[in-house]
Design a protein around this motif. Structure first.
Motif, mmCIF file in Angstrom:
data_model
loop_
_atom_site.group_PDB
_atom_site.id
_atom_site.type_symbol
_atom_site.label_atom_id
_atom_site.label_comp_id
_atom_site.label_asym_id
_atom_site.label_seq_id
_atom_site.Cartn_x
_atom_site.Cartn_y
_atom_site.Cartn_z
ATOM 1 N N VAL A 4 40.172 48.272 42.846
ATOM 2 C CA VAL A 4 39.887 47.235 43.834
ATOM 3 C C VAL A 4 38.647 46.452 43.408
ATOM 4 N N GLN A 5 37.646 47.161 42.900
ATOM 5 C CA GLN A 5 36.415 46.501 42.462
ATOM 6 C C GLN A 5 36.682 45.525 41.325
ATOM 7 N N LEU A 6 37.585 45.895 40.421
ATOM 8 C CA LEU A 6 37.908 45.022 39.295
ATOM 9 C C LEU A 6 38.582 43.735 39.779
ATOM 10 N N VAL A 7 39.529 43.865 40.700
ATOM 11 C CA VAL A 7 40.219 42.690 41.244
ATOM 12 C C VAL A 7 39.241 41.850 42.059
ATOM 13 N N LYS A 8 38.380 42.510 42.814
ATOM 14 C CA LYS A 8 37.384 41.796 43.621
ATOM 15 C C LYS A 8 36.436 41.002 42.724
ATOM 16 N N ARG A 9 35.981 41.618 41.652
ATOM 17 C CA ARG A 9 35.081 40.935 40.712
ATOM 18 C C ARG A 9 35.758 39.712 40.098
ATOM 19 N N PHE A 10 37.053 39.880 39.752
ATOM 20 C CA PHE A 10 37.816 38.761 39.188
ATOM 21 C C PHE A 10 37.888 37.613 40.193
ATOM 22 N N ARG A 11 38.249 37.932 41.440
ATOM 23 C CA ARG A 11 38.390 36.892 42.468
ATOM 24 C C ARG A 11 37.061 36.203 42.753
ATOM 25 N N LEU A 12 35.996 36.978 42.868
ATOM 26 C CA LEU A 12 34.687 36.381 43.148
ATOM 27 C C LEU A 12 34.228 35.471 42.012
ATOM 28 N N ARG A 13 34.510 35.868 40.790
ATOM 29 C CA ARG A 13 34.146 35.048 39.628
ATOM 30 C C ARG A 13 34.893 33.719 39.653
ATOM 31 N N GLU A 14 36.178 33.778 40.025
ATOM 32 C CA GLU A 14 36.981 32.555 40.051
ATOM 33 C C GLU A 14 36.673 31.696 41.272
ATOM 34 N N ALA A 66 47.780 49.203 41.117
ATOM 35 C CA ALA A 66 47.274 50.501 41.570
ATOM 36 C C ALA A 66 46.572 50.384 42.921
ATOM 37 N N SER A 67 45.947 49.232 43.186
ATOM 38 C CA SER A 67 45.181 49.080 44.431
ATOM 39 C C SER A 67 45.903 48.228 45.477
ATOM 40 N N ASN A 68 47.179 47.894 45.255
ATOM 41 C CA ASN A 68 47.975 47.077 46.180
ATOM 42 C C ASN A 68 47.342 45.714 46.454
ATOM 43 N N THR A 69 46.752 45.119 45.437
ATOM 44 C CA THR A 69 46.151 43.783 45.570
ATOM 45 C C THR A 69 46.784 42.805 44.593
ATOM 46 N N LEU A 70 48.006 43.060 44.227
ATOM 47 C CA LEU A 70 48.705 42.226 43.247
ATOM 48 C C LEU A 70 48.891 40.797 43.751
ATOM 49 N N HIS A 71 49.019 40.630 45.050
ATOM 50 C CA HIS A 71 49.214 39.304 45.636
ATOM 51 C C HIS A 71 47.984 38.412 45.484
ATOM 52 N N LEU A 72 46.840 38.991 45.146
ATOM 53 C CA LEU A 72 45.608 38.209 45.001
ATOM 54 C C LEU A 72 45.459 37.582 43.620
ATOM 55 N N ALA A 102 35.772 37.508 52.168
ATOM 56 C CA ALA A 102 36.083 36.137 51.759
ATOM 57 C C ALA A 102 36.879 36.102 50.456
ATOM 58 N N TRP A 103 36.739 37.110 49.635
ATOM 59 C CA TRP A 103 37.426 37.106 48.343
ATOM 60 C C TRP A 103 38.931 37.316 48.481
ATOM 61 N N THR A 104 39.391 37.765 49.661
ATOM 62 C CA THR A 104 40.820 38.006 49.861
ATOM 63 C C THR A 104 41.543 36.812 50.471
ATOM 64 N N ARG A 105 40.815 35.734 50.781
ATOM 65 C CA ARG A 105 41.471 34.594 51.425
ATOM 66 C C ARG A 105 42.413 33.889 50.447
ATOM 67 N N PRO A 106 43.440 33.194 50.959
ATOM 68 C CA PRO A 106 44.444 32.570 50.073
ATOM 69 C C PRO A 106 43.850 31.440 49.241
ATOM 70 N N VAL A 107 44.395 31.292 48.041
ATOM 71 C CA VAL A 107 43.952 30.276 47.079
ATOM 72 C C VAL A 107 45.184 29.624 46.486
ATOM 73 N N GLU A 108 45.126 28.330 46.248
ATOM 74 C CA GLU A 108 46.211 27.640 45.555
ATOM 75 C C GLU A 108 45.797 27.463 44.101
ATOM 76 N N TRP A 109 46.566 28.058 43.210
ATOM 77 C CA TRP A 109 46.246 28.020 41.782
ATOM 78 C C TRP A 109 46.886 26.790 41.155
ATOM 79 N N GLU A 110 46.071 25.990 40.456
ATOM 80 C CA GLU A 110 46.579 24.787 39.780
ATOM 81 C C GLU A 110 47.192 25.190 38.446
ATOM 82 N N GLY A 111 48.234 24.482 38.075
ATOM 83 C CA GLY A 111 48.896 24.761 36.805
ATOM 84 C C GLY A 111 50.284 25.304 37.042
ATOM 85 N N GLU A 112 51.173 25.006 36.115
ATOM 86 C CA GLU A 112 52.564 25.423 36.249
ATOM 87 C C GLU A 112 52.887 26.480 35.203
ATOM 88 N N VAL A 113 53.451 27.584 35.658
ATOM 89 C CA VAL A 113 53.852 28.668 34.756
ATOM 90 C C VAL A 113 55.277 28.396 34.319
#
Length: 187
Positions: A4-14, A66-72, A102-113
């Protein structure tokens, strides 16, 4: 909880770019460039690689699963938008102080996969009558198989013809030698 800390750090950085710019509006969903995708520099016209390599993306995805935060996580080459579409925070994961904020709030990611085709060969030779390269044995395989099949159909007749010709050429060892045109030497 390290996952969870790893995903949180990623989200906060972005999300740091939004908090720095002061464009924080709780009602609107912020737009952030997708760090998992390459992007084109509008000034130079050159493509820049993704901020996170495929290996780092894979590590983040493993930890988020592993931390059920894949949607983030944003969609990328390792985890396409189809896989993320139906994901939401699972009800089995009990909300803790670490998974809220605040790091769990929804975000719209720019760019097309761009999704890759499952079968590269089908895409590579789609609409083509024949393979354009490959090894020579691969290119000539069909023709050789057809020729072999045609020869095998007439094989009994060919064997019989060979045996008759062979017998005719070979002298009988019991009969006296005759001076014939058939000699073993070419002169």
């Amino acid at each position: 909880m390290a996952a969870v800390q790893l995903v949180k750090r990623f989200r906060l950085r972005e999300l740091a770019s939004i908090t720095r710019s002061g464009a924080q509006d709780s009602a609107s969903i912020p737009k952030i460039p997708n760090p998992f995708l390459p992007h084109k520099n509008p000034e130079s016209g050159r493509w820049a690689p993704p901020k996170y390599s495929l290996r780092r993306q894979a590590e983040l995805i493993k930890q988020a699963r592993a931390s059920n935060t894949l949607h983030l996580l944003p969609p990328g080459l390792r985890l396409g938008p189809k896989a993320l579409q139906g994901l939401v925070a699972s009800p089995s994961a009990t909300p803790t102080s670490e998974t809220e904020g605040a790091w769990t709030r929804p975000v719209e990611w720019e760019g097309e996969v761009k999704e890759k085709a499952d079968d590269v060969l089908n895409r590579l030779y789609a609409g083509r009558r024949r393979m354009f390269k490959g090894h020579k044995w691969e290119r000539t395989l069909e023709k050789r198989k057809a020729e072999t099949e045609k020869l095998m159909r007439s094989m009994p007749l060919r064997i019989q013809r060979f045996k008759e010709t062979y017998r005719r050429k070979m002298p009988n060892p019991a009969s006296p030698p005759r001076s014939s045109s058939y000699t073993k030497l070419p002169f």
